[in-house]
Scaffold this active site. Structure first.
Site, PDB file in Angstrom:
ATOM      1  N   SER A  20       0.834  -1.215   0.000  1.00 50.38           N
ATOM      2  CA  SER A  20       0.000   0.000   0.000  1.00 50.38           C
ATOM      3  C   SER A  20       0.858   1.250   0.000  1.00 50.38           C
ATOM      4  CB  SER A  20      -0.887   0.021   1.248  1.00 50.38           C
ATOM      5  OG  SER A  20      -1.790  -1.047   1.219  1.00 50.38           O
ATOM      6  N   ARG A  24       1.429   4.287  -2.949  1.00 52.57           N
ATOM      7  CA  ARG A  24       1.225   5.708  -2.621  1.00 52.57           C
ATOM      8  C   ARG A  24       2.495   6.522  -2.858  1.00 52.57           C
ATOM      9  NH1 ARG A  24      -2.421   2.429  -0.445  1.00 52.57           N
ATOM     10  NH2 ARG A  24      -4.402   3.211   0.357  1.00 52.57           N
ATOM     11  N   GLY A  93      -6.294  -3.677  -7.724  1.00 52.68           N
ATOM     12  CA  GLY A  93      -7.442  -2.857  -7.332  1.00 52.68           C
ATOM     13  C   GLY A  93      -6.997  -1.507  -6.797  1.00 52.68           C
ATOM     14  N   ARG A 121     -14.214  -6.882 -10.514  1.00 57.39           N
ATOM     15  CA  ARG A 121     -14.324  -6.295  -9.167  1.00 57.39           C
ATOM     16  C   ARG A 121     -15.130  -4.995  -9.180  1.00 57.39           C
ATOM     17  NH1 ARG A 121      -8.566  -6.634  -6.389  1.00 57.39           N
ATOM     18  NH2 ARG A 121      -9.787  -5.957  -4.593  1.00 57.39           N
ATOM     19  N   SER A 166     -13.253   0.600   3.359  1.00 60.04           N
ATOM     20  CA  SER A 166     -12.324   0.495   2.236  1.00 60.04           C
ATOM     21  C   SER A 166     -11.377   1.680   2.173  1.00 60.04           C
ATOM     22  CB  SER A 166     -13.080   0.387   0.906  1.00 60.04           C
ATOM     23  OG  SER A 166     -12.173   0.547  -0.165  1.00 60.04           O
ATOM     24  N   GLN A 168      -9.208   1.984  -0.093  1.00 58.04           N
ATOM     25  CA  GLN A 168      -9.056   2.366  -1.496  1.00 58.04           C
ATOM     26  C   GLN A 168     -10.084   3.419  -1.874  1.00 58.04           C
ATOM     27  OE1 GLN A 168      -9.246  -1.361  -3.629  1.00 58.04           O
ATOM     28  NE2 GLN A 168      -7.190  -1.962  -2.984  1.00 58.04           N
ATOM     29  N   ASP A 300      -6.731  -8.225   4.850  1.00 63.55           N
ATOM     30  CA  ASP A 300      -5.935  -9.081   3.962  1.00 63.55           C
ATOM     31  C   ASP A 300      -5.371 -10.318   4.682  1.00 63.55           C
ATOM     32  OD1 ASP A 300      -6.398  -7.388   1.854  1.00 63.55           O
ATOM     33  OD2 ASP A 300      -4.549  -6.247   2.121  1.00 63.55           O
ATOM     34  N   LYS A 327     -12.375  -9.401  -3.199  1.00 62.58           N
ATOM     35  CA  LYS A 327     -10.919  -9.300  -3.362  1.00 62.58           C
ATOM     36  C   LYS A 327     -10.506  -9.970  -4.681  1.00 62.58           C
ATOM     37  CE  LYS A 327     -10.400  -7.024   0.392  1.00 62.58           C
ATOM     38  NZ  LYS A 327     -10.041  -5.613   0.342  1.00 62.58           N
ATOM     39  N   ARG A 373      -2.638 -14.077  -1.935  1.00 66.08           N
ATOM     40  CA  ARG A 373      -2.736 -14.323  -0.488  1.00 66.08           C
ATOM     41  C   ARG A 373      -3.298 -15.719  -0.175  1.00 66.08           C
ATOM     42  NH1 ARG A 373      -0.791  -9.586   1.178  1.00 66.08           N
ATOM     43  NH2 ARG A 373      -1.631  -7.712   0.221  1.00 66.08           N
TER      44      ARG A 373
HETATM   45  C1  S3P Z   1      -5.604  -1.453   0.154  1.00 65.13           C
HETATM   46  C2  S3P Z   1      -6.814  -1.503   0.775  1.00 65.13           C
HETATM   47  C3  S3P Z   1      -7.549  -2.757   1.014  1.00 65.13           C
HETATM   48  C4  S3P Z   1      -6.640  -3.974   0.888  1.00 65.13           C
HETATM   49  C5  S3P Z   1      -5.765  -3.910  -0.326  1.00 65.13           C
HETATM   50  C6  S3P Z   1      -4.899  -2.662  -0.297  1.00 65.13           C
HETATM   51  C7  S3P Z   1      -4.961  -0.129  -0.048  1.00 65.13           C
HETATM   52  O1  S3P Z   1      -8.585  -2.877   0.047  1.00 65.13           O
HETATM   53  O2  S3P Z   1      -7.419  -5.151   0.852  1.00 65.13           O
HETATM   54  O3  S3P Z   1      -4.927  -5.060  -0.385  1.00 65.13           O
HETATM   55  O4  S3P Z   1      -3.767  -0.079  -0.403  1.00 65.13           O
HETATM   56  O5  S3P Z   1      -5.643   0.889   0.142  1.00 65.13           O
HETATM   57  P1  S3P Z   1     -10.056  -2.247   0.293  1.00 65.13           P
HETATM   58  O6  S3P Z   1      -9.927  -0.777   0.206  1.00 65.13           O
HETATM   59  O7  S3P Z   1     -10.886  -2.827  -0.813  1.00 65.13           O
HETATM   60  O8  S3P Z   1     -10.460  -2.737   1.646  1.00 65.13           O
END
Ligand code: S3P
Length: 413
Positions: A20, A24, A93, A121, A166, A168, A300, A327, A373
């Site tokens: 993550s 970023r 994602g 997704r 979430s 994300q 996760d 996921k 995973r």
């Molecule tokens: C992530 C947020 C999570 C996580 C993904 C990474 C991120 O997803 O499962 O592996 O980097 O913001 P969700 O936002 O769908 O929960």
């Protein structure tokens, strides 16, 4: 991959950089002015997808694979160029959702595409709030990729309560807010990872001028070894320089409540992220009922927690984890089907799992569903079962932990 149990884990490893935070770092480095250096970057397939997207938009990004370093020559907040073809997010994602927020604020048109799994997704979760911000964005059936984004007549800030836990979605809104008029406020009912907030603050300090970033080890990758060492008799390991941001440490809390022997030492802060060394040794686990409010802090890690619960005394109940269905694969279905092949006593709930610990486990031939995973969680389970198991389709591990098996062979005895 063939796996022969029963084993124990001994020694010290450095897990790869956080996925993550690496995404970023590429995003904020690209929209800042001048040079950003990223140390201990995760250079897995997901991050390469993000890097390629920014290269398509005119950002110069140099990869030093040997040293896990990136040099990003950022274009500034308003310097991205119109890509000449669809931006390919691969399996990621995070890339698709975070970039949707960022691109909603640009004055050019763009399209985001993904692989077969990502194409299934849900994207309405970002399309809806971005439209509320006046974003001009559309998906297939307004729900799925590909995502088409057109220049907006002017983004507006919003006051938004996340309908699901979430990070994300939260991050997509925060990135769009950089280009919006007025204030944006995002509220969450369950805590989710706050890396975007921390990094945004870090880059804002100097008005989006390039920065130096050190990426801590990924606690979601460390989780496989934490559970592994907890269940394999005689194990004792140290995981160095792991990110211990409190929005991510649910796995430590859960293992401790299950009777795990875990300690975090030497905690320090590096560019606004807490980092520490994690010591874990074998300890018999007992089943627990997880508090659903913790889900955003360990989403996760559920597949590997389910593996751990299979070796625990008593019953483990996981609820409030419906997000697992969306996921890289439906992780509830995948983990139930595969752990049953090992003799696991596991049942799917609409929003979670019930796992009863058992001694009657046996080796099996297991499927990853092309989900990194799931592949790693099953490998850890198989390592603690006498005999020869097989996990098929393990190439997907490159998504987040390309050297997973290399590290495993280093510490397994
Ligand atoms: C992530 C947020 C999570 C996580 C993904 C990474 C991120 O997803 O499962 O592996 O980097 O913001 P969700 O936002 O769908 O929960």
């Amino acid at each position: 991959m063939e796996i022969i149990g029963k084993k124990k884990l001994k020694g010290e490893i450095k897990v790869p950089g956080d996925k993550s935070i690496s995404h970023r770092a590429v995003i904020f480095g690209s929209i800042s002015k001048g040079e950003t250096t990223v140390e201990n970057a995760l250079l897995s397939e997901d991050i390469i997808s993000t890097i390629k997207c920014f290269r398509e938009m005119g950002v110069k990004i140099l990869i030093n694979e040997e040293e896990d370093k990136l040099r990003i020559i950022g274009n500034g907040l308003y310097g991205l160029k119109k890509p000449s073809r669809p931006l390919d997010c691969g399996n990621s994602g995070t890339t698709m959702r975070l970039l949707s927020g960022l691109l909603a604020g640009q004055d050019f048109e763009s399209t985001l595409i993904g692989d077969e799994s990502l194409s299934k997704r849900p994207m309405d979760r970002i399309i809806n709030p971005l439209r509320k911000m006046n974003g001009n964005i559309a998906g297939a059936d307004d729900k799925y990729p590909p995502i088409n984004i057109y220049p907006s007549k002017g983004l507006q800030g919003i006051d938004y309560t996340l309908p699901m836990a979430s990070a994300q979605v939260k991050s997509a809104i925060l990135l769009a807010s950089l280009y919006a008029n007025g204030e944006t406020k995002v509220e969450e009912k369950k805590i989710t990872r706050d890396h975007t907030e921390r990094m945004m603050e870090y880059f804002s300090e100097d008005d989006f001028i390039g920065k130096n970033i050190y990426v801590p080890g990924d606690i979601s990758s460390a989780a496989f070894w934490m559970v592994g060492a907890s269940i394999m008799k005689g194990s004792s390991i140290v995981l160095k320089d792991v990110g211990v941001n409190p929005t991510r440490t649910g796995i430590i809390d859960v293992l401790k409540s299950m009777g795990g022997n875990i300690e975090v030492k030497n905690i320090r802060n590096i560019n606004k992220e807490p980092v520490g060394d994690i010591y874990i040794s074998y300890s018999p686990l007992r089943g627990i009922e997880l508090d659903p409010s913790i889900m955003g802090r360990l989403v996760d890690e559920i597949p590997v927690i389910a593996v751990g619960a299979m070796f625990a005394q008593g019953t483990t109940i996981i609820r409030g984890a419906g997000e697992l269905k969306y996921k890289e694969t439906d992780r509830i279905q995948a983990i139930v089907t595969e752990l049953k092949k090992l003799g696991g006593n596991i049942e799917a709930l609409e929003d979670g799992l019930i796992i009863k610990g058992t001694d009657a486990l046996h080796p099996g031939v297991l499927e990853s569903y092309d989900d990194h995973r799931i592949a790693m969680a099953l490998s850890i389970g198989a390592l603690n079962i006498e005999g020869k198991s097989k996990v098929t389709n393990t190439k997907c591990i490159n998504i987040s932990y390309p050297k997973f098996y290399e590290s495993l062979w280093e510490i397994v005895e």
